[in-house]
Design a protein around this motif. Structure first.
Motif, PDB file in Angstrom:
ATOM      1  N   LEU A  41      31.593 -14.383  15.346  1.00  0.00           N
ATOM      2  CA  LEU A  41      32.737 -13.651  14.808  1.00  0.00           C
ATOM      3  C   LEU A  41      32.389 -12.224  14.385  1.00  0.00           C
ATOM      4  N   GLU A  42      31.164 -11.815  14.679  1.00  0.00           N
ATOM      5  CA  GLU A  42      30.723 -10.432  14.431  1.00  0.00           C
ATOM      6  C   GLU A  42      30.945 -10.012  12.983  1.00  0.00           C
ATOM      7  N   ILE A  43      30.495 -10.889  12.057  1.00  0.00           N
ATOM      8  CA  ILE A  43      30.671 -10.583  10.637  1.00  0.00           C
ATOM      9  C   ILE A  43      29.326 -10.412   9.937  1.00  0.00           C
ATOM     10  N   GLY A  44      28.267 -10.166  10.705  1.00  0.00           N
ATOM     11  CA  GLY A  44      26.949  -9.929  10.107  1.00  0.00           C
ATOM     12  C   GLY A  44      26.981  -8.888   8.995  1.00  0.00           C
ATOM     13  N   PRO A  45      27.638  -7.736   9.228  1.00  0.00           N
ATOM     14  CA  PRO A  45      27.657  -6.700   8.177  1.00  0.00           C
ATOM     15  C   PRO A  45      28.416  -7.124   6.913  1.00  0.00           C
ATOM     16  N   LEU A  46      29.189  -8.215   7.014  1.00  0.00           N
ATOM     17  CA  LEU A  46      29.982  -8.653   5.857  1.00  0.00           C
ATOM     18  C   LEU A  46      29.298  -9.761   5.070  1.00  0.00           C
ATOM     19  N   ALA A  47      28.167 -10.294   5.560  1.00  0.00           N
ATOM     20  CA  ALA A  47      27.610 -11.540   5.018  1.00  0.00           C
ATOM     21  C   ALA A  47      27.346 -11.460   3.520  1.00  0.00           C
TER      22      ALA A  47
ATOM     23  N   LEU B  62      36.998  -7.803   0.877  1.00  0.00           N
ATOM     24  CA  LEU B  62      37.247  -7.669   2.318  1.00  0.00           C
ATOM     25  C   LEU B  62      38.638  -7.109   2.596  1.00  0.00           C
ATOM     26  N   SER B  63      38.768  -6.376   3.710  1.00  0.00           N
ATOM     27  CA  SER B  63      40.094  -5.999   4.204  1.00  0.00           C
ATOM     28  C   SER B  63      40.772  -7.250   4.754  1.00  0.00           C
ATOM     29  N   SER B  64      42.062  -7.166   5.017  1.00  0.00           N
ATOM     30  CA  SER B  64      42.729  -8.387   5.492  1.00  0.00           C
ATOM     31  C   SER B  64      42.233  -8.802   6.874  1.00  0.00           C
ATOM     32  N   GLY B  65      41.877  -7.834   7.738  1.00  0.00           N
ATOM     33  CA  GLY B  65      41.313  -8.195   9.045  1.00  0.00           C
ATOM     34  C   GLY B  65      39.968  -8.889   8.898  1.00  0.00           C
ATOM     35  N   GLN B  66      39.141  -8.377   7.982  1.00  0.00           N
ATOM     36  CA  GLN B  66      37.832  -8.994   7.736  1.00  0.00           C
ATOM     37  C   GLN B  66      38.003 -10.392   7.147  1.00  0.00           C
ATOM     38  N   HIS B  67      38.976 -10.525   6.235  1.00  0.00           N
ATOM     39  CA  HIS B  67      39.257 -11.815   5.605  1.00  0.00           C
ATOM     40  C   HIS B  67      39.656 -12.840   6.678  1.00  0.00           C
ATOM     41  N   THR B  68      40.485 -12.390   7.636  1.00  0.00           N
ATOM     42  CA  THR B  68      40.910 -13.279   8.718  1.00  0.00           C
ATOM     43  C   THR B  68      39.700 -13.746   9.529  1.00  0.00           C
ATOM     44  N   ARG B  69      38.777 -12.826   9.798  1.00  0.00           N
ATOM     45  CA  ARG B  69      37.562 -13.221  10.535  1.00  0.00           C
ATOM     46  C   ARG B  69      36.776 -14.296   9.801  1.00  0.00           C
ATOM     47  N   VAL B  70      36.661 -14.156   8.470  1.00  0.00           N
ATOM     48  CA  VAL B  70      35.893 -15.132   7.692  1.00  0.00           C
ATOM     49  C   VAL B  70      36.627 -16.477   7.669  1.00  0.00           C
TER      50      VAL B  70
ATOM     51  N   ASP C 210      46.599  -2.665  14.654  1.00  0.00           N
ATOM     52  CA  ASP C 210      45.248  -2.548  15.219  1.00  0.00           C
ATOM     53  C   ASP C 210      44.367  -3.720  14.822  1.00  0.00           C
ATOM     54  N   ALA C 211      44.405  -4.106  13.539  1.00  0.00           N
ATOM     55  CA  ALA C 211      43.597  -5.253  13.096  1.00  0.00           C
ATOM     56  C   ALA C 211      44.085  -6.514  13.807  1.00  0.00           C
ATOM     57  N   GLY C 212      45.406  -6.639  13.993  1.00  0.00           N
ATOM     58  CA  GLY C 212      45.964  -7.783  14.724  1.00  0.00           C
ATOM     59  C   GLY C 212      45.443  -7.835  16.146  1.00  0.00           C
ATOM     60  N   ASP C 213      45.404  -6.673  16.816  1.00  0.00           N
ATOM     61  CA  ASP C 213      44.882  -6.630  18.188  1.00  0.00           C
ATOM     62  C   ASP C 213      43.423  -7.061  18.232  1.00  0.00           C
ATOM     63  N   ARG C 214      42.633  -6.620  17.238  1.00  0.00           N
ATOM     64  CA  ARG C 214      41.215  -6.997  17.244  1.00  0.00           C
ATOM     65  C   ARG C 214      41.053  -8.503  17.040  1.00  0.00           C
ATOM     66  N   ILE C 215      41.861  -9.089  16.158  1.00  0.00           N
ATOM     67  CA  ILE C 215      41.762 -10.539  15.938  1.00  0.00           C
ATOM     68  C   ILE C 215      42.213 -11.287  17.197  1.00  0.00           C
ATOM     69  N   ARG C 216      43.256 -10.810  17.857  1.00  0.00           N
ATOM     70  CA  ARG C 216      43.702 -11.475  19.097  1.00  0.00           C
ATOM     71  C   ARG C 216      42.607 -11.424  20.154  1.00  0.00           C
TER      72      ARG C 216
HETATM   73  P1  ADP Z   1      39.960  -4.435   9.466  1.00  0.00           P
HETATM   74  O1  ADP Z   1      40.627  -3.617  10.532  1.00  0.00           O
HETATM   75  O2  ADP Z   1      40.946  -5.074   8.527  1.00  0.00           O
HETATM   76  O3  ADP Z   1      38.863  -3.738   8.742  1.00  0.00           O
HETATM   77  P2  ADP Z   1      38.696  -5.966  11.631  1.00  0.00           P
HETATM   78  O4  ADP Z   1      38.969  -7.369  11.957  1.00  0.00           O
HETATM   79  O5  ADP Z   1      39.177  -4.934  12.545  1.00  0.00           O
HETATM   80  O6  ADP Z   1      39.242  -5.710  10.130  1.00  0.00           O
HETATM   81  O7  ADP Z   1      37.131  -5.754  11.423  1.00  0.00           O
HETATM   82  C1  ADP Z   1      36.320  -6.727  10.824  1.00  0.00           C
HETATM   83  C2  ADP Z   1      34.844  -6.389  11.067  1.00  0.00           C
HETATM   84  O8  ADP Z   1      34.607  -6.371  12.465  1.00  0.00           O
HETATM   85  C3  ADP Z   1      34.408  -5.041  10.593  1.00  0.00           C
HETATM   86  O9  ADP Z   1      34.002  -5.008   9.252  1.00  0.00           O
HETATM   87  C4  ADP Z   1      33.237  -4.793  11.509  1.00  0.00           C
HETATM   88  O10 ADP Z   1      32.114  -5.538  11.083  1.00  0.00           O
HETATM   89  C5  ADP Z   1      33.702  -5.340  12.801  1.00  0.00           C
HETATM   90  N1  ADP Z   1      34.389  -4.342  13.637  1.00  0.00           N
HETATM   91  C6  ADP Z   1      35.723  -4.217  13.864  1.00  0.00           C
HETATM   92  N2  ADP Z   1      36.014  -3.239  14.709  1.00  0.00           N
HETATM   93  C7  ADP Z   1      34.838  -2.689  15.041  1.00  0.00           C
HETATM   94  C8  ADP Z   1      34.447  -1.616  15.897  1.00  0.00           C
HETATM   95  N3  ADP Z   1      35.337  -0.891  16.557  1.00  0.00           N
HETATM   96  N4  ADP Z   1      33.137  -1.342  16.011  1.00  0.00           N
HETATM   97  C9  ADP Z   1      32.240  -2.072  15.346  1.00  0.00           C
HETATM   98  N5  ADP Z   1      32.516  -3.095  14.540  1.00  0.00           N
HETATM   99  C10 ADP Z   1      33.794  -3.391  14.380  1.00  0.00           C
END
Ligand code: ADP
Ligand code: ADP
Length: 228
Positions: free
Chosen positions: A120-126, A133-141, A166-172
């Motif tokens: 889920l690419e959340i290493g930087p959030l661990a 967390l932002s709501s997009g980050q919260h959704t990832r967790v 944008d956050a919705g697109d990334r989660i999708r």
């Molecule tokens: P939000 O938009 O609410 O911050 P995202 O779901 O977009 O939440 O992002 C969650 C995490 O995913 C970020 O903290 C980061 O670790 C990673 N991430 C998201 N988008 C990118 C990106 N474009 N490049 C690198 N990491 C990203």
């Protein structure tokens, strides 16, 4: 392999026929959408699939097993997530995932937490607290928590409705990748065509407790004149 087969489900509350004969099939790795307005019967359908309420009639089979007769075995392979469930805010992300890995009795909890953090690419959030967390980050967790026990079916109630576009697109994009990489089937509810057309292999339109149309986004756009 059929992950889910629901046959002619019905549920009535008092005078309201909440679900009125819904049938659904979801295959391995497939992303299925239940799309419909508020009150259409989506949540009631999910609650029957999750064994939370008993249908008045109809059957649910998952992984070839009848839910009513093999409840524990079936439900141990299904998970559910919705933004309104929340997470304990004072914990760090890794502590949340460690706690759920232990609750599920996973054999190698530490390794699994590492895998799911990578997926889920959340290493930087661990080491961040959930409350930060932002709501997009919260959704990832939340998704990490729901996928940690490797469910064969993950049911998601409105997973991106509360996010900015944008956050919705990334989660999708993330959900599509997870389904393809892991073979986990996803069943997603939504009241927004755009939300489901971007990610679902198959969309079921629900109205007044019935499925009134189903198909790929392209097929439904042709039938209903929905355009992007
Ligand atoms: P939000 O938009 O609410 O911050 P995202 O779901 O977009 O939440 O992002 C969650 C995490 O995913 C970020 O903290 C980061 O670790 C990673 N991430 C998201 N988008 C990118 C990106 N474009 N490049 C690198 N990491 C990203
Ligand atoms: P959706 O999730 O599509 O918004 P629901 O499944 O929540 O729809 O609701 C379908 C219908 O059933 C609505 O008319 C709703 O008011 C009714 N309903 C849902 N749950 C209950 C309940 N526990 N008691 C009475 N009516 C209910």
């Amino acid at each position: 392999m059929l992950i889910l087969e629901a046959e002619d489900l019905a549920k009535r509350f008092g005078n309201v026929q909440a679900v009125d004969g819904i049938s659904l099939r979801v295959g391995q790795g497939e992303i299925a959408g239940l799309l419909g307005p508020n009150g259409a019967g989506k949540s009631t359908t999910l609650h029957m699939l999750l064994g939370l309420i008993t249908p008045d009639s109809g059957t649910v089979r998952m992984f070839g097993l009848d839910l009513a007769r093999h409840r524990t075995e079936v439900l141990s392979q299904v998970n559910f997530s919705a933004s309104y469930l929340g997470l304990p805010g004072v914990l760090h992300v890794r502590e949340v995932l460690d706690a759920f890995a232990r609750l599920y009795g996973l054999r190698r909890p530490r390794e699994r937490v590492g895998e799911i953090i990578d997926l889920l690419e959340i290493g930087p959030l661990a080491r961040r607290k959930v409350i930060e967390l932002s709501s997009g980050q919260h959704t990832r967790v939340q998704l990490a928590k729901a996928l940690i026990n490797e469910p064969r079916l993950l049911i998601l109630d409105e997973p991106t409705a509360a996010l900015d576009p944008d956050a919705g697109d990334r989660i999708r994009g993330l959900l599509v990748r997870v389904a393809r990489e892991t073979g986990t089937a996803l069943l997603i509810t939504s009241h927004n065509m755009r939300e489901v057309e971007r990610m679902c292999d198959r969309i079921h339109f629900v109205s007044a407790g019935r499925i009134i149309a189903q198909g790929t986004a392209t097929e439904l756009a042709d039938d209903f004149g929905v355009d992007d």
